[in-house]
Write a protein that holds these residues in place. Structure first.
Motif, PDB file in Angstrom:
ATOM      1  N   LEU A 180      -3.937   1.458   9.561  1.00  0.00           N
ATOM      2  CA  LEU A 180      -4.716   1.965  10.694  1.00  0.00           C
ATOM      3  C   LEU A 180      -4.351   1.240  11.993  1.00  0.00           C
ATOM      4  O   LEU A 180      -4.324   1.851  13.069  1.00  0.00           O
ATOM      5  CB  LEU A 180      -6.212   1.797  10.402  1.00  0.00           C
ATOM      6  CG  LEU A 180      -7.190   2.348  11.435  1.00  0.00           C
ATOM      7  CD1 LEU A 180      -7.035   3.861  11.567  1.00  0.00           C
ATOM      8  CD2 LEU A 180      -8.630   1.985  11.039  1.00  0.00           C
ATOM      9  N   LYS A 181      -4.047  -0.048  11.903  1.00  0.00           N
ATOM     10  CA  LYS A 181      -3.717  -0.830  13.094  1.00  0.00           C
ATOM     11  C   LYS A 181      -2.258  -0.677  13.517  1.00  0.00           C
ATOM     12  O   LYS A 181      -1.832  -1.290  14.505  1.00  0.00           O
ATOM     13  CB  LYS A 181      -4.044  -2.304  12.850  1.00  0.00           C
ATOM     14  CG  LYS A 181      -5.538  -2.571  12.653  1.00  0.00           C
ATOM     15  CD  LYS A 181      -5.812  -4.042  12.442  1.00  0.00           C
ATOM     16  CE  LYS A 181      -7.304  -4.307  12.256  1.00  0.00           C
ATOM     17  NZ  LYS A 181      -7.579  -5.762  12.035  1.00  0.00           N
TER      18      LYS A 181
ATOM     19  N   LEU B 235       3.786   3.387  12.558  1.00  0.00           N
ATOM     20  CA  LEU B 235       4.257   3.192  11.188  1.00  0.00           C
ATOM     21  C   LEU B 235       3.541   4.151  10.244  1.00  0.00           C
ATOM     22  O   LEU B 235       4.172   4.811   9.407  1.00  0.00           O
ATOM     23  CB  LEU B 235       4.031   1.747  10.748  1.00  0.00           C
ATOM     24  CG  LEU B 235       4.360   1.412   9.291  1.00  0.00           C
ATOM     25  CD1 LEU B 235       5.838   1.644   9.006  1.00  0.00           C
ATOM     26  CD2 LEU B 235       3.955  -0.038   8.974  1.00  0.00           C
ATOM     27  N   ALA B 236       2.209   4.245  10.378  1.00  0.00           N
ATOM     28  CA  ALA B 236       1.425   5.134   9.514  1.00  0.00           C
ATOM     29  C   ALA B 236       1.878   6.579   9.648  1.00  0.00           C
ATOM     30  O   ALA B 236       2.025   7.290   8.642  1.00  0.00           O
ATOM     31  CB  ALA B 236      -0.063   5.016   9.850  1.00  0.00           C
ATOM     32  N   ALA B 237       2.124   7.014  10.890  1.00  0.00           N
ATOM     33  CA  ALA B 237       2.550   8.397  11.115  1.00  0.00           C
ATOM     34  C   ALA B 237       3.898   8.669  10.454  1.00  0.00           C
ATOM     35  O   ALA B 237       4.096   9.731   9.844  1.00  0.00           O
ATOM     36  CB  ALA B 237       2.625   8.678  12.613  1.00  0.00           C
ATOM     37  N   ASN B 238       4.829   7.716  10.559  1.00  0.00           N
ATOM     38  CA  ASN B 238       6.135   7.891   9.918  1.00  0.00           C
ATOM     39  C   ASN B 238       6.025   7.916   8.397  1.00  0.00           C
ATOM     40  O   ASN B 238       6.664   8.733   7.729  1.00  0.00           O
ATOM     41  CB  ASN B 238       7.088   6.777  10.350  1.00  0.00           C
ATOM     42  CG  ASN B 238       7.714   7.021  11.704  1.00  0.00           C
ATOM     43  OD1 ASN B 238       8.063   8.144  12.041  1.00  0.00           O
ATOM     44  ND2 ASN B 238       7.852   5.969  12.501  1.00  0.00           N
ATOM     45  N   LEU B 239       5.215   7.023   7.846  1.00  0.00           N
ATOM     46  CA  LEU B 239       5.047   6.968   6.390  1.00  0.00           C
ATOM     47  C   LEU B 239       4.418   8.260   5.867  1.00  0.00           C
ATOM     48  O   LEU B 239       4.878   8.832   4.873  1.00  0.00           O
ATOM     49  CB  LEU B 239       4.176   5.773   6.000  1.00  0.00           C
ATOM     50  CG  LEU B 239       4.755   4.378   6.274  1.00  0.00           C
ATOM     51  CD1 LEU B 239       3.706   3.303   6.014  1.00  0.00           C
ATOM     52  CD2 LEU B 239       5.997   4.121   5.425  1.00  0.00           C
TER      53      LEU B 239
ATOM     54  N   PRO C 176       0.817  -1.225   0.000  1.00  0.00           N
ATOM     55  CA  PRO C 176       0.000   0.000   0.000  1.00  0.00           C
ATOM     56  C   PRO C 176       0.848   1.273   0.000  1.00  0.00           C
ATOM     57  O   PRO C 176       0.511   2.242  -0.692  1.00  0.00           O
ATOM     58  CB  PRO C 176      -0.821  -0.133   1.286  1.00  0.00           C
ATOM     59  CG  PRO C 176      -0.898  -1.595   1.541  1.00  0.00           C
ATOM     60  CD  PRO C 176       0.429  -2.139   1.096  1.00  0.00           C
ATOM     61  N   ALA C 177       1.936   1.280   0.746  1.00  0.00           N
ATOM     62  CA  ALA C 177       2.825   2.449   0.761  1.00  0.00           C
ATOM     63  C   ALA C 177       3.473   2.654  -0.598  1.00  0.00           C
ATOM     64  O   ALA C 177       3.652   3.789  -1.056  1.00  0.00           O
ATOM     65  CB  ALA C 177       3.892   2.284   1.840  1.00  0.00           C
ATOM     66  N   ALA C 178       3.821   1.556  -1.261  1.00  0.00           N
ATOM     67  CA  ALA C 178       4.423   1.641  -2.591  1.00  0.00           C
ATOM     68  C   ALA C 178       3.446   2.233  -3.598  1.00  0.00           C
ATOM     69  O   ALA C 178       3.810   3.070  -4.430  1.00  0.00           O
ATOM     70  CB  ALA C 178       4.892   0.254  -3.044  1.00  0.00           C
ATOM     71  N   VAL C 179       2.193   1.800  -3.533  1.00  0.00           N
ATOM     72  CA  VAL C 179       1.168   2.348  -4.433  1.00  0.00           C
ATOM     73  C   VAL C 179       0.936   3.820  -4.112  1.00  0.00           C
ATOM     74  O   VAL C 179       0.765   4.649  -5.020  1.00  0.00           O
ATOM     75  CB  VAL C 179      -0.136   1.537  -4.315  1.00  0.00           C
ATOM     76  CG1 VAL C 179      -1.270   2.217  -5.097  1.00  0.00           C
ATOM     77  CG2 VAL C 179       0.069   0.118  -4.826  1.00  0.00           C
ATOM     78  N   ALA C 180       0.964   4.161  -2.836  1.00  0.00           N
ATOM     79  CA  ALA C 180       0.746   5.550  -2.439  1.00  0.00           C
ATOM     80  C   ALA C 180       1.799   6.471  -3.036  1.00  0.00           C
ATOM     81  O   ALA C 180       1.474   7.549  -3.557  1.00  0.00           O
ATOM     82  CB  ALA C 180       0.749   5.665  -0.914  1.00  0.00           C
ATOM     83  N   ILE C 181       3.060   6.066  -2.992  1.00  0.00           N
ATOM     84  CA  ILE C 181       4.099   6.953  -3.522  1.00  0.00           C
ATOM     85  C   ILE C 181       4.012   7.045  -5.043  1.00  0.00           C
ATOM     86  O   ILE C 181       4.317   8.088  -5.628  1.00  0.00           O
ATOM     87  CB  ILE C 181       5.505   6.524  -3.056  1.00  0.00           C
ATOM     88  CG1 ILE C 181       6.450   7.743  -3.133  1.00  0.00           C
ATOM     89  CG2 ILE C 181       6.046   5.347  -3.854  1.00  0.00           C
ATOM     90  CD1 ILE C 181       7.770   7.549  -2.412  1.00  0.00           C
TER      91      ILE C 181
ATOM     92  N   LEU D 272      -4.792   6.255   1.364  1.00  0.00           N
ATOM     93  CA  LEU D 272      -4.428   4.841   1.289  1.00  0.00           C
ATOM     94  C   LEU D 272      -3.546   4.429   2.468  1.00  0.00           C
ATOM     95  O   LEU D 272      -3.769   3.392   3.098  1.00  0.00           O
ATOM     96  CB  LEU D 272      -3.725   4.563  -0.038  1.00  0.00           C
ATOM     97  CG  LEU D 272      -3.287   3.119  -0.300  1.00  0.00           C
ATOM     98  CD1 LEU D 272      -4.481   2.173  -0.284  1.00  0.00           C
ATOM     99  CD2 LEU D 272      -2.558   3.035  -1.641  1.00  0.00           C
ATOM    100  N   ILE D 273      -2.539   5.249   2.764  1.00  0.00           N
ATOM    101  CA  ILE D 273      -1.645   4.923   3.882  1.00  0.00           C
ATOM    102  C   ILE D 273      -2.414   4.908   5.204  1.00  0.00           C
ATOM    103  O   ILE D 273      -2.284   3.973   6.004  1.00  0.00           O
ATOM    104  CB  ILE D 273      -0.477   5.923   3.951  1.00  0.00           C
ATOM    105  CG1 ILE D 273       0.453   5.749   2.746  1.00  0.00           C
ATOM    106  CG2 ILE D 273       0.318   5.730   5.246  1.00  0.00           C
ATOM    107  CD1 ILE D 273       1.537   6.801   2.651  1.00  0.00           C
ATOM    108  N   SER D 274      -3.219   5.942   5.441  1.00  0.00           N
ATOM    109  CA  SER D 274      -3.944   6.019   6.717  1.00  0.00           C
ATOM    110  C   SER D 274      -4.931   4.868   6.868  1.00  0.00           C
ATOM    111  O   SER D 274      -5.136   4.351   7.976  1.00  0.00           O
ATOM    112  CB  SER D 274      -4.664   7.363   6.832  1.00  0.00           C
ATOM    113  OG  SER D 274      -5.638   7.507   5.815  1.00  0.00           O
ATOM    114  N   ARG D 275      -5.509   4.429   5.767  1.00  0.00           N
ATOM    115  CA  ARG D 275      -6.488   3.345   5.816  1.00  0.00           C
ATOM    116  C   ARG D 275      -5.837   1.982   6.020  1.00  0.00           C
ATOM    117  O   ARG D 275      -6.253   1.181   6.860  1.00  0.00           O
ATOM    118  CB  ARG D 275      -7.306   3.345   4.521  1.00  0.00           C
ATOM    119  CG  ARG D 275      -8.406   2.277   4.468  1.00  0.00           C
ATOM    120  CD  ARG D 275      -9.137   2.357   3.139  1.00  0.00           C
ATOM    121  NE  ARG D 275      -8.310   1.854   2.040  1.00  0.00           N
ATOM    122  CZ  ARG D 275      -8.515   2.171   0.753  1.00  0.00           C
ATOM    123  NH1 ARG D 275      -9.479   3.028   0.431  1.00  0.00           N
ATOM    124  NH2 ARG D 275      -7.747   1.650  -0.180  1.00  0.00           N
ATOM    125  N   GLU D 276      -4.779   1.716   5.253  1.00  0.00           N
ATOM    126  CA  GLU D 276      -4.180   0.385   5.247  1.00  0.00           C
ATOM    127  C   GLU D 276      -3.291   0.110   6.461  1.00  0.00           C
ATOM    128  O   GLU D 276      -3.036  -1.046   6.793  1.00  0.00           O
ATOM    129  CB  GLU D 276      -3.383   0.174   3.956  1.00  0.00           C
ATOM    130  CG  GLU D 276      -4.238   0.169   2.706  1.00  0.00           C
ATOM    131  CD  GLU D 276      -5.259  -0.960   2.704  1.00  0.00           C
ATOM    132  OE1 GLU D 276      -4.907  -2.086   3.118  1.00  0.00           O
ATOM    133  OE2 GLU D 276      -6.409  -0.709   2.281  1.00  0.00           O
TER     134      GLU D 276
END
Length: 294
Positions: A131-132, A136-140, A69-74, A125-129
């Motif tokens: 979420l748990k 990690l989400a905050a850093n990304l 998901p992070a890869a798709v986001a970028i 996408l990052i915040s959704r994928e």
């Protein structure tokens, strides 16, 4: 070695394509014209260098979570920059990746909104994928937002526009390319490394990799714009010279620009080896990007 690189690169690229197809809203989602334009642009192909770098870096020591998901986001964010770069008010380019640019295929208003939507979707996408996994989400999100904001990517684009038709010094040229190009490549590497639980020294080293890779990547882009043809590149060539843009070729000439690109490539490779882990693919890819023809 070359065949192994191509095979592994193709595997990463295939994962990215699958992720794009699975994560982005279907083209039929209302409003269909907007989502069709988003998919038209992001599905146009390309080398997918930024998401590939993110995935490869996430596996240096074994990823703790799914980095796709992070890869798709970028890649969403990168595609937004391409859509907007091609607009008549910026680079005024009618061709991207061998086919009509988004504003040519659709219209300028749709292209602007498609770019805006892809930019926004990257963070959605990052915040959704993740979420748990809030840390990690905050850093990304932080890595991607910092790299793409007014002091880096967009700031580099602004400086590039402001200096069209001017003779710039080496410091200004470096500022433009550190921010316009290297910032997002650095973000891809940092975001990937986040999946390995890096220490501060590893983050510092990966930033060194990104800076030097980004500068080498941009210098090679400048050289290709001056020496290649639109069929090979999939986009118009000679635009830099026509717009009197600040490039390494304009400032240093082709031969010296090639030498500078080689120096930055070597620095990037040294730094990636210092990070440790399974770096063979990364080293091969960085070296290959310097000798690319498109």
């Amino acid at each position: 070695m070359k065949e192994l690189l191509k095979e592994k690169l193709a595997t990463y690229q295939s994962r990215v394509e699958t992720g794009i197809n699975n994560f982005l809203p279907p083209a039929t989602t209302r409003p269909g014209r907007l989502h069709s334009a988003m998919r038209y642009s992001i599905e146009a192909g390309g080398k997918r260098i930024r998401p590939v770098l993110l995935l490869a870096t996430s596996e240096l020591f074994g990823a703790t979570n799914n980095a796709l998901p992070a890869a798709v986001a970028i890649e969403c964010l990168h595609t937004y920059t391409l859509i907007h770069d091609d607009l008549p008010s910026l680079d005024d380019s009618d061709l991207r990746r061998g086919r009509p640019a988004c504003h040519t295929k659709f219209d300028e208003a749709t292209a602007i909104l498609a770019g805006d939507a892809l930019l926004t979707f990257a963070f959605q996408l990052i915040s959704r994928e993740y979420l748990k996994h809030p840390a990690l989400a905050a850093n990304l999100i932080g890595d991607l937002a910092e790299a793409s904001g007014s002091e880096q990517l967009i700031g580099g684009q602004m400086e590039d526009i402001l200096n069209e038709g001017r003779s710039v010094d080496a410091d200004t040229l470096r500022y433009i390319h550190e921010n316009k190009t290297a910032a997002l490549l650095t973000a891809a590497l940092k975001m990937g490394l986040r999946f390995c639980g890096p220490d501060k020294e590893q983050i510092r080293l990966v930033e060194t990799v990104g800076l030097n890779l980004g500068l080498s990547f941009q210098i090679v882009d400048d050289i290709l714009d001056a020496t290649s043809d639109s069929n090979s590149l999939g986009k118009p060539t000679g635009n830099d010279a026509a717009a009197e843009k600040s490039t390494y070729v304009a400032l240093y000439g082709i031969d010296q620009a090639r030498a500078i690109a080689r120096t930055h490539t070597e620095s990037a490779i040294r730094a990636v080896k210092e990070i440790g882990g399974d770096v063979d693919f990364m080293v091969s890819l960085i070296a290959d990007l310097e000798s690319r023809i498109n």
